[in-house]
Motif scaffolding. Sequence first.
Motif, PDB file in Angstrom:
ATOM      1  N   ASP A 231      -4.695   2.237  -8.500  1.00 19.60           N
ATOM      2  CA  ASP A 231      -5.121   3.456  -7.836  1.00 19.60           C
ATOM      3  C   ASP A 231      -6.517   3.271  -7.242  1.00 19.60           C
ATOM      4  O   ASP A 231      -7.487   3.067  -7.974  1.00 19.60           O
TER       5      ASP A 231
ATOM      6  N   SER B 280       1.481  10.696   3.977  1.00 23.44           N
ATOM      7  CA  SER B 280       2.131   9.768   3.061  1.00 23.44           C
ATOM      8  C   SER B 280       2.648   8.582   3.854  1.00 23.44           C
ATOM      9  O   SER B 280       3.246   8.768   4.905  1.00 23.44           O
TER      10      SER B 280
ATOM     11  N   THR C  81      -8.309   5.479  -5.498  1.00 23.42           N
ATOM     12  CA  THR C  81      -9.196   6.642  -5.533  1.00 23.42           C
ATOM     13  C   THR C  81      -9.994   6.742  -6.834  1.00 23.42           C
ATOM     14  O   THR C  81     -11.029   7.376  -6.859  1.00 23.42           O
TER      15      THR C  81
ATOM     16  N   ILE D  91      -3.954   6.914  -3.317  1.00 23.53           N
ATOM     17  CA  ILE D  91      -3.826   5.682  -2.548  1.00 23.53           C
ATOM     18  C   ILE D  91      -3.598   4.575  -3.554  1.00 23.53           C
ATOM     19  O   ILE D  91      -4.446   4.326  -4.411  1.00 23.53           O
TER      20      ILE D  91
ATOM     21  N   ILE E 219       0.562   5.459   0.038  1.00 26.38           N
ATOM     22  CA  ILE E 219      -0.296   6.645   0.103  1.00 26.38           C
ATOM     23  C   ILE E 219       0.579   7.867  -0.070  1.00 26.38           C
ATOM     24  O   ILE E 219       1.636   7.971   0.553  1.00 26.38           O
TER      25      ILE E 219
ATOM     26  N   VAL F 144      -8.538   4.399   3.252  1.00 23.92           N
ATOM     27  CA  VAL F 144      -7.773   3.304   2.645  1.00 23.92           C
ATOM     28  C   VAL F 144      -8.718   2.209   2.162  1.00 23.92           C
ATOM     29  O   VAL F 144      -8.549   1.628   1.100  1.00 23.92           O
TER      30      VAL F 144
ATOM     31  N   LEU G  84       0.855  -1.180   0.000  1.00 30.82           N
ATOM     32  CA  LEU G  84       0.000   0.000   0.000  1.00 30.82           C
ATOM     33  C   LEU G  84       0.890   1.228   0.000  1.00 30.82           C
ATOM     34  O   LEU G  84       1.882   1.282   0.720  1.00 30.82           O
TER      35      LEU G  84
ATOM     36  N   LEU H  91      -2.173  12.377   1.075  1.00 31.23           N
ATOM     37  CA  LEU H  91      -3.618  12.175   1.167  1.00 31.23           C
ATOM     38  C   LEU H  91      -4.282  13.273   1.988  1.00 31.23           C
ATOM     39  O   LEU H  91      -3.764  13.705   3.008  1.00 31.23           O
TER      40      LEU H  91
END
Lengths: 322, 328
Positions: free
Chosen positions: B82, B39, B84, B76, B7, B65, B5, B10
Amino acid sequence: MSENVLRIRDLSVNYQTDRGVLKAIRHVNLDIPKGSIVGVVGESGCGKSTLITSIIRQLDDNADIPNGSIEFEKQDLLKLSLDKMRNISGTKLSIVFQDPMSTLNPVLSIGRQMIDIQYRDKISKKRKKQRSIDMLTKVGIPDPRNQLNQYPYELSGGMQQRVSIAMALQAGPSLLIADEPTTALDTTLEVQILKLLKDLQEEMGCSILFVSHHLGVIAELCDHVVVMYAGEIVEHGSTYEIFNNPAHPYTVKLLECDPASISKKQRLLPTIPGEIPDLINLSGGCIFKNRCDQSIDRCDKHTPLLNEFNKNHFVSCHLIES
Amino acid sequence: MSKLLSIKNLRVRFRTKSPLQAMLQKIDDPYIDAVRQVSLDIKQGETFTLVGESGSGKSTLALAVAGLLNAAEGQIKFMNEDVTSMTSSQIMAYRKKISFIWQNSIGSLSPRMSVGSLITEGYKIHNLKDRDLKMEADRLLKLVGLPTNIKERYAHELSGGQARRVGVARAIALDPKLIIADEPTAGLDVSVQGEILNLLNKLKDDLGVSLFVITHNLNIVRHISDRTAVMYLGRFVEQGQTDDIFAKPRHPYTLALLSANLTPYPEASLKNRIELKGEVPSLMNRPNGCEFHTRCPFSSKHCDNEFPPIHTFDREQILTCHYPLNKN
């Protein structure tokens, strides 16, 4: 020996349930010396809440007290009429609950509630208000005069708990019962509230009965610690003794498995296997025997009694007696 | 280890006033930022812990998440996809790979379903018809250390620890890659806390899942986590290897959190404790400069008006502060 504010002798509480009689606490003796902080520690189901509610006479309808006495300032609370009890609670004896949001009335302003609880005093409303402001200042609420007009939901959890402490201490009680007052708060606020309780206790000279399942909080605040397990007191003594020299196998294990006491990184944490015994079908003998790894034959048959193990340190365990 | 994962920057916002209210009251920006400029990377097979007080945005981050909240800004990425910009069918497939252990263990179980149907619900939702549900239920219950005859029980008949284990069984049912555990030990007795943490550690080793643990209980972090981030007002103030953070906290807030952590040693009393003044400021009214300066015991003039720079130390310890502690 100094005087005791609260003296509980041989107290038992039973609940009538569908399955039979549940013996929630059995033969509990407890002394709270004047001006000291006594902590009761134990896991869920150990009878902490039953103990408190029997002191303030708020037990459920299905509960009864077959034996015992609760002596508070030389009178037995269990024998008092409800009217007399009402005069004691809130003035001489007061309580701070776990969740401040449900302690405070959501539809009344803080000031209204603080003035309402002084209904016994024959003084002007203005003086009552001034008293409330003084009390809020004492518990460290900024700008207390304006805060009186606020409603509970407008305050944060820590501030709400400060208000409920202010209300509990307003009448200058000789005993304050604190039922997990910091459980609903964040760690940084928890420390603030503990320090506040300690400072106020020193200033006002009251005694505190502090109930918690959090060993760290008890170690921080209390002078004397009582360890409860499944409705019995298994060990009690000075805080230093209990935490540095625990003797009952339950206390030893409880301290061992608290993640806070293990400072070295560990993948496998210790636990206490098994569950607390069924309080409806008690089999006699030691209450901790089914989870204790040192139990002997005697533990099955004879119930151990609290014996002096060290100075100011009592333990109920057969291994200690012999 | 590859990234599972990832990020980047965000931001998650919540509307505080309706468009009409905002127009009438002349508010340009009727939002609060619950998560801002966050992040992080979680690697395969790693436990990442998020620490912070209530209202710091921990749960909001977790919900974003899981695709349950929309991100206002930022990215994310889960296994290079991706999250999002996913369509609803893609989200469905994505949710098979991540799962949740909810904070309120009993409340998260439907009171009208038996344990057996609760833990196999995921197979039905994702239409996995080839599985024998009864066998799966037995297998999962064994994995989490519950007796298989518990299948017939309902949520109200479970103890707190048992309900938590059922929650874990539900979370591992679909062989996820990442499990998000929101306060996995909240409301549990000390003797049971250990059992749940041991179980999570064991499942992590056996099944190779990554864990994203959210908690305010620092005592458990040390024992389960590989990397830790400390969150304050929706931002990460410090992030790094868990061992480093415990041994050498560099942000004053981390230090205060660690010192407010009560241990069962009466001697270690209030002496060396760093007590924070006041309370967490409101998200509606973020302080200028360093957002922690209102409570920081070390703050100076500089902190009031200038946003602190981001420092990076060896072994990936990242923090945002003008005057980091433990420089050496």
